[in-house]
Design a protein around this motif. Structure first.
Motif, mmCIF file in Angstrom:
data_model
loop_
_atom_site.group_PDB
_atom_site.id
_atom_site.type_symbol
_atom_site.label_atom_id
_atom_site.label_comp_id
_atom_site.label_asym_id
_atom_site.label_seq_id
_atom_site.Cartn_x
_atom_site.Cartn_y
_atom_site.Cartn_z
ATOM 1 N N TYR A 1 -1.644 6.643 6.886
ATOM 2 C CA TYR A 1 -2.011 5.280 6.528
ATOM 3 C C TYR A 1 -1.530 4.288 7.594
ATOM 4 N N ARG B 1 0.834 -1.209 0.000
ATOM 5 C CA ARG B 1 0.000 0.000 0.000
ATOM 6 C C ARG B 1 0.872 1.264 0.000
ATOM 7 N N SER C 1 -3.653 4.460 10.584
ATOM 8 C CA SER C 1 -4.965 3.871 10.343
ATOM 9 C C SER C 1 -4.901 2.351 10.394
#
Ligand SMILES: Nc1ncnc2c1ncn2[C@@H]1O[C@H](COP(=O)(O)OP(=O)(O)OP(=O)(O)O)[C@@H](O)[C@H]1O
Ligand SMILES: [Mg+2]
Lengths: 311, 241
Positions: A278, A244, A281
């Motif tokens: 990110y 990611r 999260s």
């Protein structure tokens, strides 16, 4: 030209450890050999040291072909192996006297050469002690002394600073600089870009048995471009997160090294907030963030998508 | 070249004498066994044979372990440093072989002398023949040692193989106890065992004053075997890092 290596090749079974290496080295030049574990650095050096028979290619030291005139070629050569190669039961001085004799020093030259080599590595005071009682860093320094005793024209140093305390490391760096000033050509392998940038005029970066980049430090840094290296340390890095991160716009390359993600990017200020958000999260804890200016490490990352170091 | 060779021998000695276990293994242990053998019945050459059996066993174990120490030097990196120095391979190997055979000769001599002076073994003839047979036996075992050092990767493996070979060669070599109707396999082992040939030749010399002319067979067998194994070992160690 003190060393000329042409199209050197060596395989172990199906693995091509060295796949066509060329290198040239002048008197008084320090060449850095960088590469990750298993790149083929030690194998290349073993062939230059006459320990391994190359499958193809040629090695010439000081004009002597290593295959046809091994003794003349080896007389110009000094080696500092990756692991200290010494007789543990003998004293440091006895070790050096022995290695000096093997390198063809005459009895009259021996005392002086031993004393000088000990002084260079800062072990004069401990010369009478047996090597078993030496610390790891002291053994590494004596290992260097054994390699420079006969004033070789070409010195091969295979990761001389691994596992060495900062004080010994500095000492080793000083030794390299002094030898260079005296005209010794040195091949210096390492995983550490910092010391290679500091010590080596020219650098060869190896991966999987091949040279992936070569040039002066300045040239290579230019080739590295302006991409910065973003290092983010987290508590539990894993592969899914990595892919990611790679997908974040502006990220050129991303790898996972130990506890950290390394991202190569031209726009650190844009990438960093996105990456940070990110990671949070995903429930990861970020313990450190570093931004490095372009260095040889980032060049390597750019060229191969891999990190030079495992840790 | 000569100087380098002797320096290698000398450093080898220094290494050995720094290790008390080595001295226990090469001298104290066989002396203890020689002493124990002196309680055997003194008839029909049984006692003398056993003493010589101890000698050939320990000389062989010593030589095989010594040759295996080349593998320790490989692990310790000193072998590689030697090989990358401006020293010819033949000088390096001459240095090692000189040390191995000198130590084995001194060991054999001490065991023979202590057998005679401390434990009353009747050795009093054939010293010249004795020297020849011992030299050829030492040569054969040095060859076997280098062969094993070329074959294996670690000193541990060499020692395991050495113990196996020497124990089988001695115990089944018609030295320590006579066998009645031995099987063909045992007869075969006796027939090829250098320990058996050496111990019997030494006994024939020391007890019956046998001349070299009557010992051509054992000398040829041990010499030939040694030459073959030594050559193989030398070639292999030269290329195998
Ligand atoms: N004797 C050997 N037998 C089989 N494979 C070997 C041998 N020596 C090296 N290799 C293989 O060759 C490749 C290159 O190894 P080499 O030791 O040259 O790497 P290196 O760049 O020195 O690595 P490191 O940074 O870990 O020291 C590796 O894949 C290694 O596993
Ligand atoms: Mg290496």
């Amino acid at each position: 030209m003190i060393l000329e290596v042409k199209q050197l090749e060596k395989s172990f079974g199906a693995r091509r450890a060295v796949a066509g290496i060329n290198l040239l080295l002048n008197e008084g030049e320090v060449l850095g050999l960088l590469g990750p574990n298993g790149a083929g650095k030690t194998t290349t050096l073993a062939m230059i040291g006459g320990l391994l028979q190359p499958e193809a290619g040629s090695i010439t030291i000081g004009g002597w072909d290593l295959q046809r005139h091994p003794l003349q070629a080896k007389a110009l050569l000094g080696i500092v192996p990756q692991e200290p190669a010494l007789y543990p039961q003998l004293s440091a001085a006895a070790n050096l006297r022995f290695w000096g004799t093997m390198q063809g020093l005459q009895r009259s030259e021996l005392n002086k050469a031993v004393a000088e080599a000990l002084a260079v590595v800062g072990l004069t005071e401990r010369a009478r002690e047996r090597v078993v009682n030496y610390s790891g860093g002291m053994k590494r320094r004596l290992n260097i002394a054994a390699g420079i005793l006969h004033r070789p024209k070409l010195l091969i140093m295979d990761e001389p600073t691994v596992g060495v305390d900062p004080q010994s490391r500095n000492h080793i760096h000083e030794t390299v600089k002094r030898l260079q000033c005296a005209g010794t050509a040195i091949i210096y392998t390492s995983h550490y870009v910092e010391e290679v940038e500091e010590l080596c005029g020219r650098v060869l970066i190896m991966d999987a048995g091949k040279v992936v980049a070569a040039g002066t430090v300045a040239e290579l840094l230019r080739a590295a471009g302006h991409a910065q290296e973003l290092v983010i340390k987290v508590n539990r890095p894993h592969q899914a997160v990595l892919s990611r991160l790679t997908a974040i716009p502006g990220v050129r390359e991303a790898v996972m090294v130990g506890q950290a993600f390394k991202l190569l990017t031209l726009k650190a200020e844009q990438v960093l907030p996105l990456a940070y958000e990110y990671l949070l999260s995903q429930g990861l804890q970020v313990s450190a963030i570093e931004i490095h200016k372009p260095n040889l490490e980032s060049l390597f990352l750019k060229l191969t998508g891999k990190s030079l170091r495992d840790q | 070249m000569m100087k380098k060779c002797l320096a290698i021998t000398a450093v080898g000695f220094q290494q050995m004498f720094a290790d008390p276990m080595y001295l226990i293994f090469t001298l104290a242990l066989p002396l203890l066994l020689t002493w124990a053998m002196s309680f055997l019945p003194r008839e029909a050459g049984v006692y003398e044979m056993a003493l010589l059996g101890v000698l050939v066993m320990f000389v062989a174990l010593n030589l095989l372990t010594s040759a295996g120490s080349i593998l320790e030097e490989k692990q310790q990196g000193t072998w590689q440093r030697l090989r990358s120095s401006a020293t010819p391979y033949r000088a390096i190997m001459a240095g090692y072989l000189l040390r191995f055979s000198l130590v084995a000769a001194v060991q054999a001599l001490l065991l023979l002398l202590s057998g005679k002076l401390l434990f009353g073994a009747p050795w009093n003839q054939g010293y010249g023949e004795l020297a020849v047979v011992l030299a050829v036996y030492i040569f054969a075992m040095t060859g076997l040692g280098l062969f094993l050092a070329g074959l294996f990767k670690t000193q541990g493996q060499v020692q395991a193989a050495a113990t196996g070979i020497v124990l089988v060669g001695s115990m089944l070599g018609d030295i320590f106890f006579p066998m009645e109707n031995p099987s063909t396999a045992i007869k075969f082992i006796t027939a090829i065992s250098p320990q058996s040939w050496a111990a019997h030749a030494l006994k024939d010399i020391l007890l019956q004053g046998a001349a070299l002319a009557s010992l051509v067979k054992p000398l040829l067998w041990m010499g030939g075997l040694g030459l073959l194994l030594l050559t193989a070992g030398l070639l292999r160690l030269k290329t195998e890092m």
